[in-house]
Design a protein around this motif. Sequence first.
Motif, mmCIF file in Angstrom:
data_model
loop_
_atom_site.group_PDB
_atom_site.id
_atom_site.type_symbol
_atom_site.label_atom_id
_atom_site.label_comp_id
_atom_site.label_asym_id
_atom_site.label_seq_id
_atom_site.Cartn_x
_atom_site.Cartn_y
_atom_site.Cartn_z
ATOM 1 N N ASP A 339 -5.401 -8.855 -0.214
ATOM 2 C CA ASP A 339 -5.070 -7.457 0.036
ATOM 3 C C ASP A 339 -5.843 -6.501 -0.882
ATOM 4 O O ASP A 339 -6.064 -6.792 -2.061
ATOM 5 C CB ASP A 339 -3.578 -7.223 -0.157
ATOM 6 N N VAL A 340 -6.167 -5.344 -0.305
ATOM 7 C CA VAL A 340 -6.780 -4.256 -1.071
ATOM 8 C C VAL A 340 -5.969 -2.992 -0.781
ATOM 9 O O VAL A 340 -6.267 -2.235 0.142
ATOM 10 C CB VAL A 340 -8.264 -4.039 -0.689
ATOM 11 N N PRO A 341 -4.906 -2.751 -1.552
ATOM 12 C CA PRO A 341 -4.093 -1.541 -1.322
ATOM 13 C C PRO A 341 -4.796 -0.297 -1.832
ATOM 14 O O PRO A 341 -5.579 -0.360 -2.785
ATOM 15 C CB PRO A 341 -2.816 -1.826 -2.118
ATOM 16 N N GLU A 342 -4.508 0.841 -1.198
ATOM 17 C CA GLU A 342 -5.020 2.104 -1.707
ATOM 18 C C GLU A 342 -4.440 2.350 -3.105
ATOM 19 O O GLU A 342 -3.264 2.048 -3.356
ATOM 20 C CB GLU A 342 -4.656 3.243 -0.756
ATOM 21 N N PRO A 343 -5.234 2.861 -4.030
ATOM 22 C CA PRO A 343 -4.822 2.934 -5.441
ATOM 23 C C PRO A 343 -3.523 3.688 -5.705
ATOM 24 O O PRO A 343 -2.810 3.377 -6.660
ATOM 25 C CB PRO A 343 -6.012 3.632 -6.112
ATOM 26 N N ASP A 344 -3.209 4.691 -4.886
ATOM 27 C CA ASP A 344 -2.012 5.498 -5.164
ATOM 28 C C ASP A 344 -0.784 5.032 -4.374
ATOM 29 O O ASP A 344 0.221 5.743 -4.321
ATOM 30 C CB ASP A 344 -2.279 6.970 -4.873
ATOM 31 N N GLN A 345 -0.847 3.844 -3.815
ATOM 32 C CA GLN A 345 0.241 3.398 -2.939
ATOM 33 C C GLN A 345 1.572 3.253 -3.677
ATOM 34 O O GLN A 345 2.626 3.653 -3.164
ATOM 35 C CB GLN A 345 -0.112 2.070 -2.274
ATOM 36 N N LEU A 346 1.543 2.706 -4.874
ATOM 37 C CA LEU A 346 2.796 2.524 -5.618
ATOM 38 C C LEU A 346 3.419 3.867 -5.988
ATOM 39 O O LEU A 346 4.641 4.035 -5.925
ATOM 40 C CB LEU A 346 2.558 1.685 -6.876
ATOM 41 N N LYS A 347 2.576 4.820 -6.356
ATOM 42 C CA LYS A 347 3.098 6.152 -6.668
ATOM 43 C C LYS A 347 3.725 6.793 -5.435
ATOM 44 O O LYS A 347 4.777 7.441 -5.516
ATOM 45 C CB LYS A 347 1.986 7.039 -7.222
#
Length: 622
Positions: A339-347
């Motif tokens: 997986d490569v999630p978008e960097p701000d996904q957790l926020k």
Amino acid sequence: MAEFLRIGELFLKEGLITKEQLEEALSYQERYGGRFGWILASLGYVRRLDFFRVLAKHFNLEFLEDIETIKKLVDPRFIRKFDPYELSEHEIIPARQEGEEVLLLTSNPRSQKFESFVKKYFPDKRIKEIVITDLDLIKALEFFFKDRFIDRAVHGLLYINPEYSASIVFSKGQVIIMAYSFYASLIWIYYDAVSYLVSLIFLVQVFYVSAILFKLVISLAGAKSEMQQFVTEEEVKNLSDKDLPVYTVLVPVYKEPEVISILINSLKKMDYPQNKLDVILLLEEDDRETYEAAKAQKPPANWRFIIVPKSLPKTKPKACNYGLFFARGKYLTIYDAEDVPEPDQLKKAVIAFKKGGDDYVCFQAALNYFNKDENFLTKMFTLEYSYWFDYLLPGLYNLKLPIPLGGTSNHFDVEKLREIGAWDPFNTTEDADLGVRSFARNYKVGVINSTTYEEANAKVKNWIRQRSRWIKGYMQTWLVHARNTRKLYRSVGLRGFVAFHLLIGGTPFTFLVNPIMWIIFIFWLLTQTKALDVFFPPAVLYLSLFNLLFGNFIGIYLNMLAVFRRKYYELLPYALLNPLYWILHSIASYKALYELFTKPFYWQKTQHGITKYKPPLQEAPQ
């Protein structure tokens, strides 16, 4: 007594960090908050072992690094008086009690969790505190409570809500209904086979057209939110980094040494404080290759490698249940190794929980593929996923209907996840089941405007293995929740009841029916026989023709719709080939149906790392 220094100065004095690293960590702490020593360890500046050794020195405590010595210190009869899940939560091991003195081993000394545990169980005792590493703490807990951990990971849902467990494939009532239906069918066929087949075809066509119209309505509802953002970029920018909670990331892997580096690199670039990321890599006992590949990447100390003990069923949800025992976060998500999630996904997930309120148990991010242009199969897979996550799931959300979760990038409130029994290790589409079960428990599931990119299957056999597992899980989920229709109706309401049967039950049903109806049509088209006329009186014929023409058109139209949100216009012509893609679904569905009876809990492993495309580089904002 050793000189008591600030922990940063102690690391510097011991030659474990440079002045530049000290200053950078201080700046990091100023921005993100958190314990200074753990920041150094999470950034990879100091090794885990050195961190805990210096931490013990900082508090003038003894440090033990040999797991065998730790085991010998612990009195089995004493530790087994405590709840292992509470010990894991407080990061503490009550080793022994001798008179008025209690020996406690901990990986989190002088912390609020440690003090609350002492206050609860030993308010009047003299405490001797010894520091051990967090991994040694897990190993010690596993040594003394291994059987309890495994049993809870496998049977936890069964103990809490046995009616929701797929460990029983068919309930007694379902077997009786199937037997009576089969018996009644035989009698009907014996007396009037023609009317039986006419009625059967008519009912199939009614259900088919209902499923088609249902997806159309849902998709139109999803299209309404095309220009909406549940979480805005402005909200992400205004989020205080110091107030962010600890976030657990579970990474269940098996035989994936080729791709594990992708996720490790992606998580290092997440726009989230590394010292507040709790990453747990879940490995199987017989998967030394992935363990060595992950170890070679030298992830920082906020990564923990946990070996899931060998037991049946050997499934991803069982591994996730096991990892949940040791999760430190307020929120939790699952990522696959590629997986490569978008960097701000957790926020965005944190903001979504704050905006949504206490009713939400989960928010699902969208999934899509970074190798969409590889071949025909990856193009069709991308069209399917773009439609599913960009239109169908938002439509279900907008209409307040049950949402079947995806297998990755679903973000949970940990407390609520544990409350509802977490994942069903016997269900091969545990995510869809969890979405339906959450809705039945009056919890909401939402969607967030963030995407995780992963590898689309580029090989047909691999695709069929994966899809048959998913479809078998849909069959299991339908069987589980349809056991008590009255309870299901009361818990999800009329609209949820209809949506459940049309989506969860209807999806595999339509895939199974498609080839039968196509074969009948092709046979008639080639032979022009009149023998079939008796089975297709006008009402049935017109409905069947409507499904043939309108149903295929809607399927193609919805796939065409999928290209617009992501501007994948080059895939538009491939939407016309959707009926060919359905043939593969039908093959996978019959494989799933066979396995439902022969090996219902068998987890078909999907091979990753076979694409020639490289994952996209996602950079966090500076």
